[in-house]
Design an enzyme around this catalytic site. Structure first.
Site, PDB file in Angstrom:
ATOM      1  N   GLY A 164      39.683 -19.542 -50.677  1.00  0.00           N
ATOM      2  CA  GLY A 164      38.197 -18.646 -50.910  1.00  0.00           C
ATOM      3  C   GLY A 164      37.482 -20.004 -51.631  1.00  0.00           C
ATOM      4  O   GLY A 164      37.664 -21.051 -52.036  1.00  0.00           O
TER       5      GLY A 164
ATOM      6  N   LYS B  72      26.641 -16.751 -37.037  1.00  0.00           N
ATOM      7  CA  LYS B  72      25.130 -17.725 -37.041  1.00  0.00           C
ATOM      8  C   LYS B  72      25.463 -19.189 -37.219  1.00  0.00           C
ATOM      9  O   LYS B  72      26.283 -19.524 -38.412  1.00  0.00           O
ATOM     10  CB  LYS B  72      24.123 -17.331 -38.158  1.00  0.00           C
ATOM     11  CG  LYS B  72      22.947 -17.995 -38.189  1.00  0.00           C
ATOM     12  CD  LYS B  72      22.062 -17.307 -39.254  1.00  0.00           C
ATOM     13  CE  LYS B  72      21.980 -15.710 -38.892  1.00  0.00           C
ATOM     14  NZ  LYS B  72      20.653 -15.495 -38.481  1.00  0.00           N
TER      15      LYS B  72
ATOM     16  N   ASP C 143      10.991 -13.049 -41.259  1.00  0.00           N
ATOM     17  CA  ASP C 143      11.015 -12.842 -39.878  1.00  0.00           C
ATOM     18  C   ASP C 143      11.690 -11.679 -39.666  1.00  0.00           C
ATOM     19  O   ASP C 143      12.386 -11.170 -38.825  1.00  0.00           O
ATOM     20  CB  ASP C 143      11.776 -13.987 -39.198  1.00  0.00           C
ATOM     21  CG  ASP C 143      11.972 -14.112 -37.775  1.00  0.00           C
ATOM     22  OD1 ASP C 143      10.809 -13.429 -37.194  1.00  0.00           O
ATOM     23  OD2 ASP C 143      12.650 -14.551 -36.896  1.00  0.00           O
TER      24      ASP C 143
END
Ligand SMILES: *[C@@H]1O[C@H](CO)[C@@H](O)[C@H](O)[C@H]1NC(C)=O
Ligand SMILES: *[C@@H]1O[C@H](CO)[C@@H](O)[C@H](O)[C@H]1NC(C)=O
Ligand SMILES: *[C@@H]1O[C@H](CO)[C@@H](O)[C@H](O)[C@H]1NC(C)=O
Ligand SMILES: *[C@@H]1O[C@H](CO)[C@@H](O)[C@H](O)[C@H]1NC(C)=O
Ligand SMILES: *[C@@H]1O[C@H](CO)[C@@H](O)[C@H](O)[C@H]1NC(C)=O
Ligand SMILES: *[C@@H]1O[C@H](CO)[C@@H](O)[C@H](O)[C@H]1NC(C)=O
Ligand SMILES: *[C@@H]1O[C@H](CO)[C@@H](O)[C@H](O)[C@H]1NC(C)=O
Length: 797
Positions: free
Chosen positions: A476, A507, A604
């Site tokens: 983590g 991404k 965007d």
């Protein structure tokens, strides 16, 4: 509801003892006969009565309709359930003051007004009044308002101005609207609109089998608590009368030549229409039920419905869903229950403002009590669940107490100034005890929770990796200030996961990003904290040498783009879904701009970045990544413009200036695209060179906004809602950023029905505008998406 009023030739086979009626008058005298084919007109020329056949029907009925309106809008029908199937009818008035329709073939009564009480009348007359009311009165009576009978007491599906909807408690008369079966069959349909006088009176729209469909809520001195659309207007006034003798609702025209009527449609929608002289048609002013939250008891007991939230149902404060699992899948049955039971010693109240008061059929009331007395009274009785004032005017008088589950509460807060109070009992003592317990367990819990969640996430996220044979190596990312933990995966695990077809979206960030590793981690943690139902959730991240990747939840329905711009897919999105999507995007954006700890400007926003989950709920993806990775968020200018043609605001595209208002502009474009089903960019119209924005602007100014609506929406549209959305969209598209509303205003405007300001000219409304300064524009690298995963490559600085 266009009825062609075929005027059939009068068959004179029953005129032996009757004088031929001369129709110059609006009245019928005893022994006169009104045969089929002859009509009586009210003295103002507004209404007409006689025999008619509805469209597509050979059945004949005796009725009253608007005369001014060429299509003939029927407002009243006698003996609607059994038609005269031939033309053998005639209307006469008997000497004892009874209106009857005779079967002229055999001379029998077919219908009778059965106006008893006529023994003393010497001179009865039947008259069609200017209001459309057919009355029988005694011409000798000094008071012309004494009616022996009136059609307004026996309504069909229409309430006309001056008609009382409700009860006469003295003679037991109950005036109920009942829908037609279909638009060409006046016989009694499935729906009724009536006054229920149990507890505190309310109006109800009932479906077949006496199932409640919509409730007006109690009258609050100004209007019905659950009908915020009913308010002061230039067309009609309205009142609710509630006394010992009568309880009814009625309305009156302000200008008697501006017609308005209230109709219960065959499909169970109460509609108010107003005659539009210009378009020569009826315009719908109000619909009830108007939205999902108007459906009676949608959230069941102690639930509250809010149309601006998704899902719409939630529990009142201090309550929790009775069936958590069902609620999680939007099945609200069971409603909510108390987290802590009442102990009836140390209870308190929770205050609610701006809500539709719960069903008052099981309530107790006293119209002269003060609110303080009301609270005391509720406190004294352990079975009292809530209290409220009745009249919202002045200081707020009267007392309403509820003794059963609180049903059908709707949040109206967004619709303005109406302030009502509901208080719900809760156990203070128990809460204090619980609080202590929670505090003592807190540290312990925290430790364990952290540990548990960590393991759980690891298991979830590395399941595929493990299946694939390589052991998922995760740890983590922690930060000292928060309790959000974000798993960090190694690339091998992710690639393995991808190969196994795990449903995640990834991404990849540019390896040329200058950002340091710690900065990256911190940024990711901040983004991970952005948790909102209308934002795609970040599940984790991955750093492998220079590679940095973000892992998102996977959205099965792909993006909005694949729906609204596709000829076939578009049909799947009806208006309620589109409205939900518009609202969802607005709320997600509001969260980014205002509610999250970061102030994030998306930069965007476009149809391709609105992902849809399995329930077609919108989730904004790609949110502001570039900006928050790149540096200070408050920075208002950038050298490199990142965005998409057609969505960019003028000040951003041209000067590189961006602010939350540039997102608002993009939102405006999205709204128009969702409503019209066409792209702003590449929009073509034979009449002009404008883009979609310009087209919408022209139509709006010419009052033709309806023409913008996607033709696939015809069946599901809610006109006022759509027009409102277009209007709000245009406000978002105004040239100057200062003129555009903030997202919080947008959310408010979408959820209410208050007046909206006039939009000024929009920015970039000519398609050609887009190309000047084209040199400085650089659109974002394209996205590629597959079925199982989508990878977006993004520029980050
Ligand atoms: C009218 O009377 C004729 C003759 O008795 C009968 O056949 C017809 O069914 C009647 N019409 C109605 C609507 O009752
Ligand atoms: C007219 O109605 C009567 C009874 O209501 C029925 O017996 C008769 O067949 C009907 N006539 C036509 C032409 O439908
Ligand atoms: C009208 O009076 C008759 C007797 O004269 C009675 O049978 C009938 O029930 C009365 N109708 C109504 C509606 O009161
Ligand atoms: C009979 O008529 C009188 C006045 O015409 C009215 O006051 C009274 O209420 C009527 N009675 C009934 C039973 O309708
Ligand atoms: C009326 O109710 C019946 C039975 O519930 C149903 O079959 C019918 O379709 C309904 N009609 C309309 C117009 O909703
Ligand atoms: C009432 O409406 C009619 C039709 O729109 C209009 O011509 C007339 O001037 C109005 N009257 C008043 C008093 O406003
Ligand atoms: C209503 O409240 C007033 C004021 O407290 C009281 O005088 C009156 O008796 C109450 N009426 C009823 C019906 O309880």
């Amino acid at each position: 509801m266009a009825q062609s009023l075929t005027k059939l030739a009068f068959l004179c086979c029953f005129c032996l003892s009757t004088l031929l009626f001369s129709h110059a008058s609006d009245s019928i005298l005893p022994h006169q006969s009104l045969p089929d084919g002859k009509l009586v007109v009210s003295s103002n020329g507004a209404f007409e009565m006689g025999f008619f056949s509805p469209d597509n029907s050979k059945n004949r009925f005796f009725g009253i309709w608007y005369k001014i309106i060429s299509t003939g809008t029927v407002v009243w029908v006698a003996k609607r359930d059994s038609p005269l199937n031939d033309t053998s009818g005639a209307l006469t008035l008997t000497q004892d003051g009874n209106l009857i329709v005779l079967n002229t073939t055999n001379g029998n009564d077919f219908w009778s007004s059965r106006s008893n009480n006529t023994t003393n009348n010497q001179n009865p007359v039947a008259q069609l009044l200017e209001s459309g009311n057919l009355v029988i009165r005694d011409a000798n009576d000094e008071n012309p308002g004494n009616y022996l009978w009136q059609s307004f007491d026996h309504p069909s599906d229409t309430a006309l101005p001056g008609m009382k909807m409700g009860k006469n408690l003295v003679n037991g008369l109950d005036r109920v609207l009942q829908s037609w079966k279909t638009s060409d069959d006046p016989s009694t349909g499935n729906y009724s609109f009536l006054l229920d006088s149990h507890g505190f009176p309310q109006l109800f729209l009932m479906g077949s089998g006496s199932v409640e469909r919509f409730r007006s809520g109690p009258w609050n001195g100004e209007r019905f608590s659950g009908a915020p659309g009913l308010k002061e207007n230039p067309i009609y006034t309205f009142e609710f009368v509630f006394n010992q003798e009568e309880i009814y609702y009625t309305f009156r025209l302000i200008n008697s030549s501006v017609f308005s009527r209230l109709v219960l449609s065959p499909t169970g929608i109460l509609q108010r229409f107003s005659w539009n002289y210009r378009s020569q048609d009826w315009t719908t002013l109000i619909n009830a039920p108007a939205d999902n939250c108007d459906n009676y008891g949608i959230c069941y007991g102690y639930g509250i419905c809010d149309i601006s939230i998704n899902p719409v149902c939630s529990c009142l404060d201090k309550f929790k869903p009775q069936k958590e699992k069902d609620w999680a899948s939007a099945v609200w049955s069971g409603g909510c229950e108390r987290k802590t039971p009442l102990n009836c010693k140390n209870d308190g109240f929770v205050r609610y403002s701006g809500v539709k008061l719960p069903d008052t059929r099981n309530s107790w009331y006293n119209q002269s009590m003060k609110l303080e007395e009301c609270e005391k009274m509720c406190m004294k009785d352990c079975s009292c669940m809530a209290y409220a004032n009745i009249d919202i005017r002045g200081k707020g008088n009267g007392c309403l107490l509820w003794f059963e589950d609180l049903m059908d509460i709707k949040n109206l807060a967004s619709s303005g100034r109406m302030v009502k109070i509901i208080r719900v009992c809760l156990t203070l003592l128990a809460v204090i005890l619980l609080l202590g317990l929670i505090l003592t367990l807190y540290a312990w819990k925290k430790k364990h929770k952290k540990h548990k969640e960590d393991t759980q996430r690891q298991q979830e996220l590395t399941r595929e990796g493990t299946l694939g044979g390589s052991s998922g190596h995760t740890h983590g990312v922690e930060s000292n200030t928060n309790d959000v933990e974000l798993p960090l995966f190694d690339l091998a695990t992710i690639l393995d996961g991808m190969l196994q077809g795990q449903e995640i979206a990834m991404k990849r960030l540019s390896k040329y990003s200058t950002q340091g590793l710690d900065e990256f981690k911190n940024e990711v943690l901040l983004i991970a904290k952005l948790q909102h139902r209308n934002l795609v959730r970040l599940l984790g991240c991955c750093i492998d040498g220079e590679e940095k990747m973000l892992i998102y939840e996977f959205m099965p329905n792909n993006s909005l783009e694949t729906f609204i711009f596709d000829e076939n897919q578009r049909k799947l999105l009806d208006w309620p879904s589109r409205f939900r999507i518009i609202n969802g995007i607005a709320r997600g954006l509001l969260y980014l701009h205002q509610d999250s700890r970061l102030r994030i400007i998306h930069r965007d926003l476009k149809a391709g970045n609105i992902l849809l989950d399995e329930g077609m709920n919108p989730k904004i993806s790609d949110f502001g990544m570039a900006r928050s990775f790149g540096g200070s968020v408050t920075e208002a200018n950038t050298r490199r413009v990142v965005g998409t043609y057609g969505y960019m605001s003028p000040e951003y595209a041209v000067d590189g200036n961006f602010s939350v208002k540039s997102d608002v502009f993009s939102f405006g474009v999205l709204v128009l695209e969702i409503i019209s089903g066409t792209r702003n960019r590449g929009f073509f119209h034979p009449d002009h060179h404008h883009n979609l924005i310009g087209h919408a602007w022209i139509l709006h100014n010419e009052g033709r906004s309806l023409e913008l609506i996607d033709t696939h929406l015809n069946k599901s549209i809610h006109l006022s809602e759509i027009l409102r959305c277009i209007h709000v969209g245009l406000l978002c598209l105004q040239q100057s950023p200062e003129d555009r509303p903030s997202m919080s205003n947008v959310v408010l405007m979408l959820g209410s029905d208050g007046a909206l300001p006039h939009p000024k000219e929009p920015g970039f409304f000519t398609a050609r505008n887009l190309f000047y300064e084209g040199e400085t524009l650089s659109s974002k690298p394209t996205e590629s998406s597959g079925n199982e995963l989508s990878i977006t490559i993004m520029e980050a600085r």
